[in-house]
Design a protein around this motif. Structure first.
Motif, short mmCIF file in Angstrom:
data_model
loop_
_atom_site.label_atom_id
_atom_site.label_comp_id
_atom_site.label_asym_id
_atom_site.label_seq_id
_atom_site.Cartn_x
_atom_site.Cartn_y
_atom_site.Cartn_z
N THR A 17 0.77 -1.20 -0.14
CA THR A 17 -0.02 -0.19 -0.11
C THR A 17 0.92 1.27 -0.01
OG1 THR A 17 -0.10 0.35 2.31
CG2 THR A 17 -1.66 -1.41 1.56
N HIS A 50 0.88 -5.70 -6.66
CA HIS A 50 0.53 -4.53 -7.37
C HIS A 50 -0.02 -3.50 -5.94
CE1 HIS A 50 0.04 -7.88 -10.51
NE2 HIS A 50 1.31 -6.70 -11.01
N ARG A 51 0.68 -2.27 -6.00
CA ARG A 51 0.39 -1.71 -4.76
C ARG A 51 -1.15 -1.17 -4.94
NH1 ARG A 51 4.01 3.37 -3.80
NH2 ARG A 51 5.65 1.80 -3.66
N ASP A 52 -1.46 -1.32 -3.67
CA ASP A 52 -3.17 -0.94 -3.55
C ASP A 52 -4.19 -1.62 -4.55
OD1 ASP A 52 -2.73 1.01 -1.37
OD2 ASP A 52 -1.80 2.48 -2.60
N SER A 53 -3.68 -2.77 -5.05
CA SER A 53 -4.68 -3.44 -5.98
C SER A 53 -4.72 -4.68 -5.67
CB SER A 53 -4.17 -3.26 -7.37
OG SER A 53 -4.91 -4.03 -8.49
N ASP A 54 -3.66 -5.62 -5.46
CA ASP A 54 -3.64 -7.02 -5.69
C ASP A 54 -2.47 -7.72 -5.46
OD1 ASP A 54 -2.86 -8.36 -8.30
OD2 ASP A 54 -3.89 -6.54 -8.75
N ARG A 66 -5.54 -15.39 -5.69
CA ARG A 66 -5.26 -14.09 -5.63
C ARG A 66 -6.08 -12.96 -4.72
NH1 ARG A 66 -8.07 -10.09 -9.48
NH2 ARG A 66 -6.90 -8.33 -9.81
N VAL A 103 -7.31 -9.25 -3.39
CA VAL A 103 -7.66 -8.13 -4.24
C VAL A 103 -7.88 -6.91 -3.06
CG1 VAL A 103 -8.43 -8.89 -6.40
CG2 VAL A 103 -9.96 -8.80 -4.74
N ARG A 104 -7.73 -5.78 -3.42
CA ARG A 104 -8.13 -4.87 -2.31
C ARG A 104 -9.52 -4.28 -2.54
NH1 ARG A 104 -4.59 -0.31 0.49
NH2 ARG A 104 -6.21 0.31 1.91
N ARG A 105 -10.15 -4.54 -1.10
CA ARG A 105 -11.68 -4.10 -1.13
C ARG A 105 -11.72 -3.21 0.00
NH1 ARG A 105 -11.92 -5.82 -5.31
NH2 ARG A 105 -13.05 -7.59 -6.43
N PHE A 147 -7.52 -6.59 1.87
CA PHE A 147 -7.31 -7.36 0.90
C PHE A 147 -7.79 -8.91 1.22
CE2 PHE A 147 -3.39 -4.81 0.39
CZ PHE A 147 -3.31 -4.58 -1.09
N GLU A 195 -10.08 -13.51 -3.65
CA GLU A 195 -10.87 -13.43 -4.56
C GLU A 195 -11.63 -14.74 -4.88
OE1 GLU A 195 -10.28 -11.56 -9.01
OE2 GLU A 195 -9.02 -13.28 -8.63
#
Length: 247
Positions: A147, A209-213, A227, A229-231, A235, A238
């Motif tokens: 992040t 991947h920063r702030d993503s997944d 995987r 993922v950011r929610r 994280f 999925e």
């Protein structure tokens, strides 16, 4: 011929205006230079939003304003003083050599304020991270990959009734305090529970991947990937269900 001072000054101005002999590419020294590619790269945000700040003098100054011992925990000496966007934070790894099987190790976080070459204690979070067994965790580090804020990566686990489980926890250092953003089972082994071979997996966090997944790749009885993922502020896995079912 002798010129009066006023006439001399007028003649000098006229001569300079008429000559205009400066090269076409001349630029006065105070003119703002155009940014070069190198300057643009240097000004770009660092891929790691935290810098190691634990040189001996600063580390000693930070330790001077926090508790030397925490309840039954002693500190290992592997402290990390980091600079965050909201100020310096001292992280301390606490362990208890006399602890029982169910007792974890800890990471304590102390939010500081720099005052010259000294520090003042702003807030204490003695249980910023809790993990492991027999009073200790396995390993820990600080990452800027997940992040835009520093994240403590803590690994810990234990064996219960023949089933070994290891967790990797991600704790984000926010201005209002440390907050867990993910917990992933990265070790799983049931071989001690049964006379049969059982199942065994080891997971590695990759493709962040920063702030993503990010992805957890497992090897062992089978090979697969899951995987996260950011929610919102966390994280999450999925699909919702992991193939690692637990003991």
């Amino acid at each position: 011929m002798t010129l009066r001072p006023a006439a001399a000054a007028a003649l000098l101005l006229a001569t300079l205006s008429a000559c205009n002999a400066l090269p076409e590419d001349y630029a006065p020294k105070h003119k703002k230079a155009q940014p070069t590619a190198k300057a643009t790269l240097a000004a770009a945000p660092s891929p790691v939003p935290t810098l190691a700040a634990d040189n001996p003098a600063r580390l000693a100054a930070a330790r001077a304003v926090v508790p030397a011992k925490l309840d039954s925990y002693s500190f290992d000496g592997d402290d990390k003083l980091i600079d965050t966007p909201f100020g310096p934070v001292l992280l301390r790894h606490g362990h208890n050599p006399d602890a029982g099987h169910s007792e974890p190790g800890i990471i304590a976080a102390y939010y500081l304020r720099a005052e010259g070459d000294r520090f003042a204690l702003v807030n204490s979070y003695p249980d910023a991270a809790v993990s492991g067994s027999f009073g200790n965790l396995t390993r820990w580090s600080v990452s800027g990959a997940f992040t835009g804020l520093p994240v403590i990566v803590v690994e810990g686990g234990g064996t219960w009734q023949g089933c070994t489980v290891g967790l990797t926890d991600l704790i984000e250092l926010r201005p209002i305090g440390p907050a867990p953003i993910a917990s992933i089972t990265t070790t799983f082994d049931t071989s001690g529970m049964t006379e049969a071979k059982g199942e065994a997996y080891e997971g590695t966090l990759t493709d962040v991947h920063r702030d993503s997944d990010f992805t957890v790749r497992y090897k062992g009885t089978d090979s697969f990937a899951e995987r996260y993922v950011r929610r919102g502020n966390r994280f999450v896995l999925e699909g919702g269900d992991s193939r690692i079912t637990g003991c």
